[in-house]
Design a protein around this motif. Sequence first.
Motif, PDB file in Angstrom:
ATOM      1  N   THR A  24       0.807  -1.214   0.000  1.00 39.96           N
ATOM      2  CA  THR A  24       0.000   0.000   0.000  1.00 39.96           C
ATOM      3  C   THR A  24       0.842   1.266   0.000  1.00 39.96           C
ATOM      4  O   THR A  24       0.308   2.369   0.062  1.00 39.96           O
ATOM      5  N   THR A  83      -0.761 -11.616  -4.061  1.00 45.11           N
ATOM      6  CA  THR A  83      -0.982 -11.318  -2.646  1.00 45.11           C
ATOM      7  C   THR A  83      -0.300 -10.014  -2.284  1.00 45.11           C
ATOM      8  O   THR A  83       0.908  -9.849  -2.503  1.00 45.11           O
ATOM      9  N   ALA A  84      -1.081  -9.090  -1.747  1.00 44.88           N
ATOM     10  CA  ALA A  84      -0.558  -7.807  -1.295  1.00 44.88           C
ATOM     11  C   ALA A  84      -0.449  -7.843   0.223  1.00 44.88           C
ATOM     12  O   ALA A  84      -1.431  -8.111   0.914  1.00 44.88           O
ATOM     13  N   LYS A  91      -6.400  -3.655   6.652  1.00 40.93           N
ATOM     14  CA  LYS A  91      -7.352  -3.822   5.555  1.00 40.93           C
ATOM     15  C   LYS A  91      -7.822  -2.475   5.036  1.00 40.93           C
ATOM     16  O   LYS A  91      -8.135  -2.335   3.856  1.00 40.93           O
ATOM     17  N   ALA A 102      -5.691  -1.213   2.379  1.00 40.35           N
ATOM     18  CA  ALA A 102      -5.722  -2.067   1.189  1.00 40.35           C
ATOM     19  C   ALA A 102      -7.126  -2.247   0.629  1.00 40.35           C
ATOM     20  O   ALA A 102      -7.353  -3.123  -0.209  1.00 40.35           O
ATOM     21  N   VAL A 111      -5.255 -10.053   0.020  1.00 40.75           N
ATOM     22  CA  VAL A 111      -4.558  -9.163   0.951  1.00 40.75           C
ATOM     23  C   VAL A 111      -4.237  -9.921   2.237  1.00 40.75           C
ATOM     24  O   VAL A 111      -5.121 -10.555   2.833  1.00 40.75           O
TER      25      VAL A 111
END
Length: 288
Positions: free
Chosen positions: A9, A31-32, A37, A40, A50
């Motif tokens: 992010t 996958t970040a 949350k 993201a 995420v």
Amino acid sequence: MSIVVTGATGQLGRLVVADLLAAGVPASGLTAVARSKEKAADLIEQGVQVAIADYDQPDTLNGVLQAGDRVLLISGNELGRRIPQHQAVIDAAKAAGVAQLAYTGIFGGPKAEFRLAADHRGTEQLILDSGLPYTFLRNNWYTEVSTTDLAGIVERGAIVNGVAADGRLATAARADYAAAAAAVLTGDGHLNTAYELSGDAAWTYGEFAAELSRQSGKPVVHRTISRAENKAMLVSVGLPEGFADVLADVDEAISNGVLAGTPGDLSRLIGRPTTPLATSIADALAKA
């Protein structure tokens, strides 16, 4: 197998994720890693997986990385804490058996002896010691560092720093470095390789000032001050004394030509010329 982007992010991380999606990586295979949350939320809306984890809490990385993953470790930005933070990711990557650990270091790698580079040198050595398949993305300075306050520079009519008049800097735009990261995560032949990433052309702050003058229509000059004056100026605008000293040291390194190299690795990786300085200045002025 998934592609995992830590620090997803942040400014660089978001660009890398966007480039990966644009390159055809399915959101379900990406996958970040983010600290919350909330930060993201937009990535979740796009279908990106995420994982909530924190470099400072190694246990939160458990299960985030899987065998065969290609992982981008975007360096932290907290001086003095980055080595243990990066170690946590390296340990998790080794335990999982990832196929690639790419790391965003600094131009020059082990030859970069200025203070800001110390954590990057240390991290590269930790990765080498881990035995993991690696890719070192040794990023030069971001052009955006010099274009963040163009309105103020134009108003004052001067760029004031500790860089010598003939000190050259081969910057590139953040988007260029992001494109390189996406390229090594999606392509083959990049394992156990170090890339020295910089802009195609090096420039002086006098040349920067001249281009800014041309585009803004107002006279701007570059003025070099001593290291002590530079540090005092940085402290006066609110920077902690230790960080101000680190930045003053960077200016001295630029004066000594440490960040002037143009080996061409970046343009070769991204398949196009790097973003010209004039373009970055124009973009920043349009947003000012």
